[in-house]
Scaffold this motif. Structure first.
Motif, PDB file in Angstrom:
ATOM      1  N   ARG A   1      -1.583  -6.677 -12.155  1.00  0.00           N
ATOM      2  CA  ARG A   1      -1.115  -5.456 -11.491  1.00  0.00           C
ATOM      3  C   ARG A   1       0.165  -5.684 -10.690  1.00  0.00           C
ATOM      4  N   TRP A   2       0.495  -6.961 -10.468  1.00  0.00           N
ATOM      5  CA  TRP A   2       1.682  -7.292  -9.683  1.00  0.00           C
ATOM      6  C   TRP A   2       2.474  -8.397 -10.380  1.00  0.00           C
TER       7      TRP A   2
ATOM      8  N   LYS B   1       5.499  -3.672  -8.767  1.00  0.00           N
ATOM      9  CA  LYS B   1       4.375  -3.081  -9.478  1.00  0.00           C
ATOM     10  C   LYS B   1       4.487  -3.412 -10.957  1.00  0.00           C
TER      11      LYS B   1
ATOM     12  N   CYS C   1      -3.558 -10.112 -10.431  1.00  0.00           N
ATOM     13  CA  CYS C   1      -4.339  -8.892 -10.244  1.00  0.00           C
ATOM     14  C   CYS C   1      -4.234  -8.501  -8.777  1.00  0.00           C
ATOM     15  N   ASP C   2      -4.723  -7.337  -8.421  1.00  0.00           N
ATOM     16  CA  ASP C   2      -4.546  -6.848  -7.061  1.00  0.00           C
ATOM     17  C   ASP C   2      -5.275  -7.718  -6.043  1.00  0.00           C
TER      18      ASP C   2
ATOM     19  N   ASP D   1       0.808  -1.216   0.000  1.00  0.00           N
ATOM     20  CA  ASP D   1       0.000   0.000   0.000  1.00  0.00           C
ATOM     21  C   ASP D   1       0.843   1.268   0.000  1.00  0.00           C
TER      22      ASP D   1
ATOM     23  N   ARG E   1      -3.223 -10.078  -3.145  1.00  0.00           N
ATOM     24  CA  ARG E   1      -3.345  -9.849  -1.703  1.00  0.00           C
ATOM     25  C   ARG E   1      -3.935 -11.059  -0.992  1.00  0.00           C
TER      26      ARG E   1
END
Length: 333
Positions: free
Chosen positions: A285-286, A325, A302-303, A161, A307
């Motif tokens: 995204r990662w 990123k 993806c995000d 974050d 996570r």
């Protein structure tokens, strides 16, 4: 253009496509692409023969080639005039020229295997820009969008974050064009590096002389270029783009005469997005490295999936991995 009908008719007869034909072309009339001269031994001709034979004999190869050529580019019509006429100060001062500049994606080098490098989409067309002769080289450079300009370096696995305040473009603003043995460096910022300096000094030791000029003081109508000749755009240290001037013509009344609309993209390639390796739906995204929760050493998420797999409900990191990123050019540019 103030040309009378008689002169126009004469030019159409002397410069028409039929005046360019010679030999047996009038009899053949391009009926078939399978006809090759028997007494010519050229590499390009042999490649064309082999390609036609493979298309005839191998359905998988024929299907693969057709799929690669289908819907490869999206065309836009940004040169057409707008409904609102530009104000006098925004109107293009004619006569002027419109240059079409084709930009290719950065080359992908795979070891020392040059053959594989050239066949691995190393010269894949990305965008075609239209720019005016009265505009400066920096105006084209500011219009070019490369995914390497928006990258953010560093491992974010400990704090995904963490707020991103700077990207590569904000830190590394240096760049150069290499056109007809002349380097045009972007020196608008006092801390910009001159990429040409070391190259010029190295070439001078071999008796090769290159010139150096500034990008922000040079206009396109001051350049000496060749249509179809490959030139270089270098930025971010080692991100090399092939630059080709594909067409030059005069501005006519049917063009968009608002100078603020240039440079503009008149041809854009289709981009394939990188999808998440878990949900296979959302864009990545990662990018993770050495993650025990991924099937491969390097994987994309993806995000949400990133996570849920790599952090517990309290946001604590699970395992020892690195996370970067990831900016997909399909969704970012």
């Amino acid at each position: 253009m103030n040309v009378d009908d008689e002169t126009l008719k004469n030019l159409s007869q002397r410069c028409g496509e039929y005046s360019l034909r010679c030999g047996r072309e009038d009899q053949l009339k391009y009926q078939s692409v399978d006809l090759f001269p028997e007494d010519i031994d050229l590499v390009t001709v042999n490649l064309q023969k082999n390609d036609i034979e493979k298309r005839k004999n191998y359905p998988i190869y024929r299907s693969l080639i057709s799929r690669r050529q289908r819907n490869r580019f999206l065309f836009t019509h940004m040169l057409s005039p707008t409904h609102n006429q530009p104000s006098p100060e925004d109107r293009i001062s004619t006569p002027d020229a419109i240059l079409q500049v084709a930009l290719y994606k950065p080359s992908k080098r795979i070891g020392n295997n040059i053959t594989r490098t050239l066949s691995n989409d190393s010269a894949s067309l990305e965008n075609v820009y239209a720019i005016l002769g009265q505009q400066k080289l920096t105006e084209l450079r500011d219009r070019i969008r490369c995914v390497n300009d928006v990258l953010v370096t560093g491992d974010y696995s400990d704090n995904p974050d963490l707020n991103i305040s700077l990207c590569a473009w904000d830190v590394f603003k240096s760049g150069t064009f290499f056109i007809e043995n002349v380097f045009y460096d972007d020196t608008r910022q006092p801390d910009n590096l001159k990429y040409s300096k070391e190259i010029v000094e190295w070439a001078a030791k071999s008796g090769i002389e290159y010139q150096c000029k500034t990008m922000e003081t040079t206009k396109f109508n001051e350049l000496t270029v060749r249509i179809g000749c490959p030139y270089l755009y270098l930025h971010q240290g080692n991100c090399e783009h092939l630059l080709v001037f594909s067409d030059i013509r005069m501005v006519h009344p049917h063009d968009n005469l608002n100078i603020n609309e240039y440079p503009c993209v008149i041809q854009r390639s289709n981009k394939r997005r990188t999808i998440c390796r878990v949900c296979a739906y959302a864009s990545a995204r990662w990018r993770t490295v050495e993650s025990e929760h991924a099937l491969n050493s390097t994987s994309f998420f993806c995000d949400a999936c990133f996570r849920s797999l790599h952090y517990d409900k309290d946001g604590k990191k699970l395992g020892n991995f690195k996370a970067y990123k990831y900016f997909d050019e399909h969704t970012v540019l």
